[in-house]
Enzyme design. Structure first.
Site, PDB file in Angstrom:
ATOM      1  N   SER A   1       0.844  -1.207   0.000  1.00  0.00           N
ATOM      2  CA  SER A   1       0.000   0.000   0.000  1.00  0.00           C
ATOM      3  C   SER A   1       0.872   1.247   0.000  1.00  0.00           C
ATOM      4  O   SER A   1       0.655   2.185  -0.782  1.00  0.00           O
ATOM      5  CB  SER A   1      -0.939  -0.013   1.214  1.00  0.00           C
ATOM      6  OG  SER A   1      -1.316   1.287   1.613  1.00  0.00           O
TER       7      SER A   1
ATOM      8  N   GLU B   1      -9.510  -7.188  13.408  1.00  0.00           N
ATOM      9  CA  GLU B   1      -9.389  -7.205  11.944  1.00  0.00           C
ATOM     10  C   GLU B   1      -9.982  -8.472  11.343  1.00  0.00           C
ATOM     11  O   GLU B   1      -9.670  -8.852  10.218  1.00  0.00           O
ATOM     12  CB  GLU B   1      -7.919  -7.035  11.550  1.00  0.00           C
ATOM     13  CG  GLU B   1      -7.282  -5.765  12.111  1.00  0.00           C
ATOM     14  CD  GLU B   1      -7.311  -4.565  11.153  1.00  0.00           C
ATOM     15  OE1 GLU B   1      -7.247  -4.778   9.939  1.00  0.00           O
ATOM     16  OE2 GLU B   1      -7.392  -3.421  11.643  1.00  0.00           O
TER      17      GLU B   1
ATOM     18  N   HIS C   1      -1.059  -8.534   9.051  1.00  0.00           N
ATOM     19  CA  HIS C   1      -2.039  -9.506   9.537  1.00  0.00           C
ATOM     20  C   HIS C   1      -1.349 -10.871   9.578  1.00  0.00           C
ATOM     21  O   HIS C   1      -0.467 -11.147   8.750  1.00  0.00           O
ATOM     22  CB  HIS C   1      -3.244  -9.635   8.584  1.00  0.00           C
ATOM     23  CG  HIS C   1      -4.151  -8.443   8.562  1.00  0.00           C
ATOM     24  ND1 HIS C   1      -4.635  -7.893   7.396  1.00  0.00           N
ATOM     25  CD2 HIS C   1      -4.677  -7.700   9.565  1.00  0.00           C
ATOM     26  CE1 HIS C   1      -5.425  -6.868   7.685  1.00  0.00           C
ATOM     27  NE2 HIS C   1      -5.467  -6.728   8.995  1.00  0.00           N
TER      28      HIS C   1
ATOM     29  N   ASP D   1      -2.429 -13.516   8.422  1.00  0.00           N
ATOM     30  CA  ASP D   1      -2.632 -14.290   7.182  1.00  0.00           C
ATOM     31  C   ASP D   1      -1.616 -13.933   6.089  1.00  0.00           C
ATOM     32  O   ASP D   1      -1.689 -14.448   4.975  1.00  0.00           O
ATOM     33  CB  ASP D   1      -4.084 -14.212   6.679  1.00  0.00           C
ATOM     34  CG  ASP D   1      -4.488 -12.846   6.130  1.00  0.00           C
ATOM     35  OD1 ASP D   1      -3.641 -11.935   6.064  1.00  0.00           O
ATOM     36  OD2 ASP D   1      -5.679 -12.698   5.758  1.00  0.00           O
TER      37      ASP D   1
ATOM     38  N   CYS E   1      -6.838 -12.655   1.300  1.00  0.00           N
ATOM     39  CA  CYS E   1      -7.459 -11.428   1.831  1.00  0.00           C
ATOM     40  C   CYS E   1      -8.828 -11.206   1.219  1.00  0.00           C
ATOM     41  O   CYS E   1      -9.704 -10.618   1.837  1.00  0.00           O
ATOM     42  CB  CYS E   1      -6.626 -10.194   1.491  1.00  0.00           C
ATOM     43  SG  CYS E   1      -4.994 -10.192   2.182  1.00  0.00           S
TER      44      CYS E   1
HETATM   45  O1  SUG Z   1      -6.010  -3.365   5.449  1.00  0.00           O
HETATM   46  N1  SUG Z   1      -4.976  -2.513   2.237  1.00  0.00           N
HETATM   47  C1  SUG Z   1      -5.530  -3.489   3.121  1.00  0.00           C
HETATM   48  C2  SUG Z   1      -5.127  -4.884   2.727  1.00  0.00           C
HETATM   49  C3  SUG Z   1      -5.839  -5.920   3.541  1.00  0.00           C
HETATM   50  C4  SUG Z   1      -5.300  -7.279   3.341  1.00  0.00           C
HETATM   51  N2  SUG Z   1      -6.052  -8.210   4.102  1.00  0.00           N
HETATM   52  C5  SUG Z   1      -5.547  -9.301   4.695  1.00  0.00           C
HETATM   53  N3  SUG Z   1      -4.264  -9.498   4.852  1.00  0.00           N
HETATM   54  N4  SUG Z   1      -6.381 -10.142   5.169  1.00  0.00           N
HETATM   55  C6  SUG Z   1      -5.150  -3.206   4.579  1.00  0.00           C
HETATM   56  O2  SUG Z   1      -4.004  -2.855   4.830  1.00  0.00           O
HETATM   57  C7  SUG Z   1      -4.713  -0.273   1.312  1.00  0.00           C
HETATM   58  C8  SUG Z   1      -5.609   0.850   0.835  1.00  0.00           C
HETATM   59  C9  SUG Z   1      -4.871   2.022   0.301  1.00  0.00           C
HETATM   60  O3  SUG Z   1      -3.714   2.249   0.669  1.00  0.00           O
HETATM   61  O4  SUG Z   1      -5.482   2.780  -0.497  1.00  0.00           O
HETATM   62  C10 SUG Z   1      -5.409  -1.226   2.246  1.00  0.00           C
HETATM   63  O5  SUG Z   1      -6.302  -0.859   2.967  1.00  0.00           O
END
Ligand code: SUG
Length: 416
Positions: free
Chosen positions: A27, A161, A229, A231, A347
């Site tokens: 991200s 989460e 996380h 996972d 995810c």
């Molecule tokens: O919460 N990314 C999510 C990715 C979630 C992944 N989920 C698991 N591992 N289960 C998070 O970090 C990025 C959104 C942004 O930067 O625009 C984001 O929310």
């Protein structure tokens, strides 16, 4: 018949790269890039088609109403006037990562014989903290049957989460299992997003048997390395726990506790000398769907194509499959648009053990329905979103129309 159903979050029309998740390396490093919502959502559909073709029951969740003007209203601002960081937080399509929607305890684990779902509060990240209301509305609809008990969120400030920090070991999904809650302890450079008090509250609420419930601390090394996380470094299915050597705070004690609670466990551990933590995180090796293939075909791993492109990871996997390990088949899928925000195949899905007949059929997939959804996406989802587009009023109108078209196609207008 009770079976495991994977519910994937349909990737919404506002999918964009705003770098909102501190501690999530993908991200942060793709912040400001141009996103491709249409391609992203079609990649998600393709993954569902793939899993359905394997004979796995498949469901889905709707994208939430974004940008979230109601949330901005609670902050006494509007889409036009909001500061850029709040505007980006209102636009996020982050509910696509359904593993963070809720924690699910199958009926066989609960004292009351119901399948319990607690919607995740996601309070650690502002852009995700306003997902639970829309998600809860959807869970209440999809799982309205008395076979389920759907709960509201654990109160803030206890970060929760959802299933991304929850694993289950069992002999067959329908039977009683051992539930493992993995939590983080804060204080480092990156936040610990799952709090022990939240996990314990969920276990109590789901009426789990303390003898079959474990709370295991995630390693700081993993969190600070970018495994925001559990996972991202471990996944379980039936008797198999597939995990990186660095996943848990006290590795030996964690493995011993797990073996004591579930003696039949097969721990498949990938050593750090074979696959480094950075390679595991970059490739999302563990953010894979470890699935039981119908017809006694053993287990398969539905993993991102990035895993095939990371030599240490692919070498380890090929050696495992060639040997006598429990993972018999590898299925790389392309979810690159989601991956660029730190979301792999696992995810994107929430696992629910249920009789499909008790789920609202509007949330269940078949090939024809996935074709219909793909058609709506192809004709309504924006092709690209640049950071500057988040202040476009024309785009707001377009993405609202896009979601409305999907809800209509699936008979889910009540989620409007
Ligand atoms: O919460 N990314 C999510 C990715 C979630 C992944 N989920 C698991 N591992 N289960 C998070 O970090 C990025 C959104 C942004 O930067 O625009 C984001 O929310």
């Amino acid at each position: 018949m009770l079976t495991e159903i994977n519910f994937d979050g349909i990737i919404g029309p506002t999918h964009n790269y705003a770098g909102l998740s501190r501690g999530n390396i993908a991200s942060a490093s793709n912040a400001g890039d141009v996103s491709q919502p249409r391609a992203a959502a079609l990649q998600g559909i393709e993954k569902m088609r793939h899993n359905l073709a394997l004979g796995l029951p498949q469901g889905f969740f709707m994208p939430l109403d974004r940008p979230d003007a109601r949330w901005l209203d609670m902050l006494a601002t509007t889409l036009d006037e909001a500061e850029p960081h709040l505007r980006a937080q209102a636009w996020s399509a982050s509910s696509m990562w359904a593993a963070n929607a809720a924690t699910v305890s199958p009926a066989a684990d609960s004292a009351d014989g119901k399948c319990h779902l607690t919607v995740a509060n996601l309070v650690t990240m502002p852009h995700r903290s306003h997902e639970w209301q829309g998600t809860l509305a959807q869970l209440r609809l999809a799982f309205a049957d008395p076979a389920f008990a759907v709960h509201g969120p654990v109160p803030a400030p206890f970060g929760d989460e959802g299933a991304a920090n929850h694993m289950r070991l069992c002999d067959g999904h329908a039977g009683a299992g051992v539930e493992i809650f993995v939590y983080g302890v804060g204080g480092g450079r990156f936040p610990a997003r799952q709090h022990l008090d939240a996990s314990k509250a969920i276990a109590r609420r789901h009426r789990l048997d303390p003898a079959r419930t474990l709370f295991i601390r995630q390693s700081d090394v993993a969190i600070q390395g970018g495994a925001f996380h559990n996972d991202v470094v471990a996944v379980a299915n039936e008797r198999v726990l597939f995990t990186h050597e660095t996943a848990f705070h006290d590795r030996a004690a964690a493995h011993a506790e797990i073996r004591a609670a579930f003696p039949a466990v097969e721990i498949v551990e990938v050593p750090a000398h074979a696959v480094s933590l950075p390679d595991a995180i970059k490739s999302y090796l563990f953010n894979a769907q470890l699935v039981s293939l119908p017809g006694g075909g053993g287990m398969g791993l539905v993993l991102p194509t990035e895993a095939r492109e990371t030599p240490s990871v692919w070498n380890w996997l090929e050696a495992h499959v060639a040997g006598n390990g429990p993972i018999r088949k590898l299925f790389p899928v392309n979810v690159r648009q989601s991956m660029a925000n730190g979301g792999g195949p696992a995810c994107l899905r929430l696992r629910v053990v249920a009789d499909p007949a008790t789920v609202d059929p509007r949330f269940m997939a078949d090939a024809a329905k996935l074709d219909a959804i793909a058609e709506v996406i192809a004709s309504h989802w924006p092709e690209a979103i640049t950071p500057g587009d988040l202040s476009s009023t024309a785009l707001v109108t377009d993405v609202r129309k896009a979601r409305a078209a999907l809800l209509k196609a699936l008979g889910l207008d009540e989620l409007q």
